[in-house]
Design an enzyme around this catalytic site. Structure first.
Site, PDB file in Angstrom:
ATOM      1  N   HIS A   1       0.783  -1.036   0.121  1.00 55.53           N
ATOM      2  CA  HIS A   1       0.248  -0.016   0.042  1.00 55.53           C
ATOM      3  C   HIS A   1       0.800   1.343   0.033  1.00 55.53           C
ATOM      4  O   HIS A   1       0.955   1.942   0.990  1.00 55.53           O
ATOM      5  CB  HIS A   1      -0.825   0.144   1.238  1.00 55.53           C
ATOM      6  N   ASN A   2       1.501   1.306  -1.028  1.00 56.67           N
ATOM      7  CA  ASN A   2       2.496   2.765  -1.298  1.00 56.67           C
ATOM      8  C   ASN A   2       1.984   3.572  -2.496  1.00 56.67           C
ATOM      9  O   ASN A   2       1.039   3.263  -2.996  1.00 56.67           O
ATOM     10  CB  ASN A   2       3.837   2.002  -1.362  1.00 56.67           C
TER      11      ASN A   2
ATOM     12  N   VAL B   1       2.932   3.513  -5.383  1.00 56.32           N
ATOM     13  CA  VAL B   1       2.999   2.965  -6.666  1.00 56.32           C
ATOM     14  C   VAL B   1       1.813   2.064  -6.838  1.00 56.32           C
ATOM     15  O   VAL B   1       1.018   2.094  -7.807  1.00 56.32           O
ATOM     16  CB  VAL B   1       4.266   1.792  -6.795  1.00 56.32           C
ATOM     17  N   HIS B   2       0.987   1.718  -5.820  1.00 48.91           N
ATOM     18  CA  HIS B   2      -0.069   1.024  -5.756  1.00 48.91           C
ATOM     19  C   HIS B   2      -1.337   2.318  -5.978  1.00 48.91           C
ATOM     20  O   HIS B   2      -2.313   2.115  -6.913  1.00 48.91           O
ATOM     21  CB  HIS B   2      -0.578   0.319  -4.211  1.00 48.91           C
TER      22      HIS B   2
ATOM     23  N   ASP C   1      -9.081  -1.204  -7.680  1.00 49.16           N
ATOM     24  CA  ASP C   1      -8.491  -1.586  -6.660  1.00 49.16           C
ATOM     25  C   ASP C   1      -7.939  -3.131  -6.348  1.00 49.16           C
ATOM     26  O   ASP C   1      -6.689  -3.336  -5.587  1.00 49.16           O
ATOM     27  CB  ASP C   1      -9.200  -1.134  -5.291  1.00 49.16           C
TER      28      ASP C   1
ATOM     29  N   GLN D   1      -4.488 -17.271  -3.874  1.00 45.71           N
ATOM     30  CA  GLN D   1      -4.460 -16.427  -5.108  1.00 45.71           C
ATOM     31  C   GLN D   1      -5.526 -16.919  -6.002  1.00 45.71           C
ATOM     32  O   GLN D   1      -6.328 -16.088  -6.506  1.00 45.71           O
ATOM     33  CB  GLN D   1      -3.314 -16.176  -5.612  1.00 45.71           C
TER      34      GLN D   1
HETATM   35  P1  5GP Z   1      -7.160  -1.824  -0.438  1.00 42.35           P
HETATM   36  O1  5GP Z   1      -6.615  -2.429   0.721  1.00 42.35           O
HETATM   37  O2  5GP Z   1      -5.930  -1.832  -1.600  1.00 42.35           O
HETATM   38  O3  5GP Z   1      -7.995  -0.761  -0.602  1.00 42.35           O
HETATM   39  O4  5GP Z   1      -8.297  -2.967  -1.132  1.00 42.35           O
HETATM   40  C1  5GP Z   1      -7.696  -4.173  -1.832  1.00 42.35           C
HETATM   41  C2  5GP Z   1      -7.661  -5.251  -0.852  1.00 42.35           C
HETATM   42  O5  5GP Z   1      -7.820  -6.398  -1.822  1.00 42.35           O
HETATM   43  C3  5GP Z   1      -6.395  -5.407  -0.124  1.00 42.35           C
HETATM   44  O6  5GP Z   1      -6.272  -4.964   0.995  1.00 42.35           O
HETATM   45  C4  5GP Z   1      -6.372  -6.910   0.040  1.00 42.35           C
HETATM   46  O7  5GP Z   1      -7.111  -7.534   1.058  1.00 42.35           O
HETATM   47  C5  5GP Z   1      -6.968  -7.508  -1.302  1.00 42.35           C
HETATM   48  N1  5GP Z   1      -6.360  -7.948  -2.156  1.00 42.35           N
HETATM   49  C6  5GP Z   1      -5.757  -7.423  -3.261  1.00 42.35           C
HETATM   50  N2  5GP Z   1      -4.908  -8.091  -3.913  1.00 42.35           N
HETATM   51  C7  5GP Z   1      -5.003  -9.290  -3.382  1.00 42.35           C
HETATM   52  C8  5GP Z   1      -4.151 -10.398  -3.795  1.00 42.35           C
HETATM   53  O8  5GP Z   1      -3.372 -10.352  -4.849  1.00 42.35           O
HETATM   54  N3  5GP Z   1      -4.587 -11.370  -2.963  1.00 42.35           N
HETATM   55  C9  5GP Z   1      -5.259 -11.395  -1.759  1.00 42.35           C
HETATM   56  N4  5GP Z   1      -5.569 -12.635  -1.024  1.00 42.35           N
HETATM   57  N5  5GP Z   1      -5.856 -10.291  -1.325  1.00 42.35           N
HETATM   58  C10 5GP Z   1      -5.776  -9.097  -2.309  1.00 42.35           C
HETATM   59 MN    MN Z   2      -5.989   0.132  -2.752  1.00 43.66          MN
END
Ligand code: 5GP
Ligand code: MN
Length: 595
Positions: free
Chosen positions: A277-278, A280-281, A424, A475
């Site tokens: 969560h930086n 780049v994201h 996201d 995954q």
């Molecule tokens: P964000 O936290 O970026 O706002 O929301 C996205 C959320 O989706 C992440 O916190 C995480 O819980 C989930 N997520 C995103 N990518 C992945 C991934 O590749 N694998 C898993 N298990 N969860 C992911």
């Molecule tokens: Mn996000």
């Protein structure tokens, strides 16, 4: 529903004159006749008439000869979403029943009237379902003219979550008339969009400029941009998009304020040094939102302010993320959890902290918005970012599926929220090289949280145990149960929104050439580069899962041979997957190899 029922009742009780000219009922004075019928009905002996009409409805219809005089013509019918339409329908259906008994309904009249009645019922159903599924919509019960605007606004402000929602919704009932304007606006955006960022005051290094040309691509390499930009990918993505959509000019954004805003955003994203969560994201999600808006042409459906809000929402959506989950905040009773009462803890913080920056003198990129624009912008950003809270995921998909099954237009806030939510969680739907890298980074962040939980004596959260987590399997589950269904619903949503736009564009020949291609398809068909990527990535995880299982077996056997009676249970491994050298990397969009 009660009102409709009463009108029907009144008709049974007192059918004659009105029935003769049913199509003009609402058109002349809908409001007055409505209020009148309700009052009169309650004071007459309508109850007994209802009883008799419901117990022997056929005979009461047969008794009423006046139904025979209803004109079944369909030229001057009231709009389907008005109460008058229900009234007209009830009269006509009764008339049709009467005529069927005598075998005298022309097929065409029957068809057209039934079709109209079906549309009216659908409209009633939509209103009802919306009322039931949408918690913001309580005020739909209150007729717009039943109370003064001020009182309605007070009701909205005090008893619903957002006053903006109510006003916007009233103004944005399905309006196909506005489609042509939307397309024209779209062309403008398109033209502007093709312009180079010539008015840019920011110095953009040539290597960065070169990479920014690929911003429209689905599998845009944000990591490459970040390297070329010396760690400032968010700043350049934000700057480029606000220029591309001409928002800097439109909203008179001061360039040094914009610079300061973007730099402060980057600093906030870097505060906790998160692997995933930086900034780049943040850049990745913003570029992905832009890809969806532009490639699907959804941007043509939006106002400038809505595009502005969407881009800013994406830019800020994880601002000052702590690298831990909402649940971690709640379990540890963090300051943020306390502040936000355990509800959407991080999302509330992302929004609050970034609006603080936008309010500050040196970074106020919103200072030329009118009061109304600011309120609308803020409401949209808040709704979109709050909807990135994963705990809303299933509810969000369910609500959108419900809306897709209804004939009315999709609510813009909900549509944009789903776009941001999909962006996201989009990396599993990008090229494997990107997805693989994001996975490693996210898992590393999860494991760091697991380490902290262990130190604090808390149970380790799912997927946070670096010794036990089954990465490949998790995954596959994430793709199957979260990402794939989200993109499927978003695809259907975009097709539903854009089909009428395309149809309208076709009917405006001159315009259609510029906006949509004129191939002979009646339904808008979205290009979905994510679908292939998801399938490819899932297969790769399956291969990886099989390899991991082999490896576990091998290790287990090794352990057993070392210590014959050992109970050591190491059968659930293991940390982030090593960079995949064994499996060739395939570019999802092009099918080309390369890493
Ligand atoms: P964000 O936290 O970026 O706002 O929301 C996205 C959320 O989706 C992440 O916190 C995480 O819980 C989930 N997520 C995103 N990518 C992945 C991934 O590749 N694998 C898993 N298990 N969860 C992911
Ligand atoms: Mn996000």
């Amino acid at each position: 529903m009660y009102r409709h029922y009463c009108w029907q009742l009144q008709q049974v009780a007192n059918p004659p004159d009105r029935a003769k000219d049913d199509s003009s009922v609402g058109a002349k004075n809908g409001q007055l006749s409505r209020a009148g019928s309700l009052t009169v009905l309650r004071r007459t002996n309508s109850k007994s008439k209802l009883a008799s009409s419901s117990s022997s409805r056929t005979s009461s219809i047969a008794e009423s000869d006046s139904y025979a005089s209803v004109d079944l013509g369909t030229d001057k019918l009231p709009p389907i979403d008005t109460p008058e339409a229900s009234h007209v329908c009830s009269i006509r259906l009764r008339n049709i029943l009467r005529r069927i008994q005598n075998g005298e309904v022309p097929k065409e009249d029957l068809y057209k009237n039934l079709e109209y009645a079906a549309s009216v019922l659908e409209s009633v159903y939509v209103d009802e379902t919306r009322r039931l599924t949408d918690e913001d919509d309580e005020l739909s019960e209150v007729e717009p003219d039943a109370v003064p605007t001020e009182v309605r606004d007070w009701l909205a402000l005090t008893f619903t979550r957002s006053m903006n929602n109510v006003r916007r919704r009233g103004q944005e009932k399905p309006k196909f008339r506005s489609v042509a304007h939307a397309i024209r606006a779209g062309i403008m955006v398109d033209r502007i969009y093709r312009r180079l960022s010539s008015s840019s005051t920011l110095h953009i290094p040539p290597a960065v400029l070169q990479l920014l040309k690929g911003m429209d691509d689905w599998s845009f390499d944000v990591f490459a941009l970040n390297s070329a930009a010396d760690g400032h990918s968010l700043k350049y993505v934000g700057y480029e998009l606000l220029q591309k959509y001409d928002l800097v000019t439109k909203y008179k954004i001061n360039s040094s304020m914009l610079d300061s805003f973007l730099l402060q955003l980057e600093a906030g994203y870097s505060k906790y040094k998160n692997p995933y969560h930086n900034l780049v994201h943040g850049a990745d999600v913003t570029q992905t939102v832009h890809n969806i808006l532009s490639q699907s042409k959804l941007a043509h459906w939006l106002t400038d302010l809505e595009v502005f809000a969407t881009i800013v929402a994406a830019l800020i959506h994880d601002f000052e993320h702590t690298g831990t989950t909402n649940n971690f905040h709640i379990q540890t009773g963090s300051e943020f959890a306390l502040l936000y009462n355990d509800k959407a803890v991080l999302e509330n913080h992302h929004i609050c902290a970034s609006f603080r920056i936008m309010r500050s003198e040196e970074s106020n990129i919103l200072n030329h918005l009118s009061r109304e624009e600011y309120r609308e912008f803020r409401a949209l950003v808040i709704e979109m970012v709050l909807a990135t809270d994963m705990s809303f995921h299933f509810q969000q998909l369910k609500n959108m599926k419900n809306l897709l099954g209804m004939p009315e237009n999709i609510d813009k806030q909900k549509a944009l929220s789903l776009v941001l939510h999909c962006a996201d969680i989009s990396h599993p739907a990008k090229d494997w090289s990107l997805h693989h890298r994001w996975t490693n980074q996210l898992l590393e962040e999860f494991f760091k949280q697991g380490d902290r939980e262990q130190e604090l004596g808390l149970p380790i959260s799912p997927l946070c145990d670096r010794e036990k987590t089954l990465v490949a399997e998790s995954q596959i589950g994430f793709i199957d149960f979260i990402v794939d269904p989200s993109f499927t619903v978003m695809t259907e949503m975009l097709e539903k929104i854009l089909t009428p736009l395309q149809k309208a564009a076709r009917s405006e020949e001159a315009i259609s050439e510029e906006v949509f291609d004129k191939s002979d398809k009646s339904k808008y068909v979205l290009s979905t580069p994510w679908a292939d990527c998801l399938a490819i990535n899932k297969n790769k995880w399956k291969e990886q899962a099989a390899k991991d299982a082999e490896e576990r077996k091998r290790k287990e056997a090794e352990e057993k041979s070392k210590v014959p009676n050992s109970n050591t249970n190491n059968n659930t491994t293991k940390a982030p997957v090593p960079a995949d050298k064994a499996t060739p990397v395939v570019n999802c969009s092009t099918g080309k190899g390369g890493n």
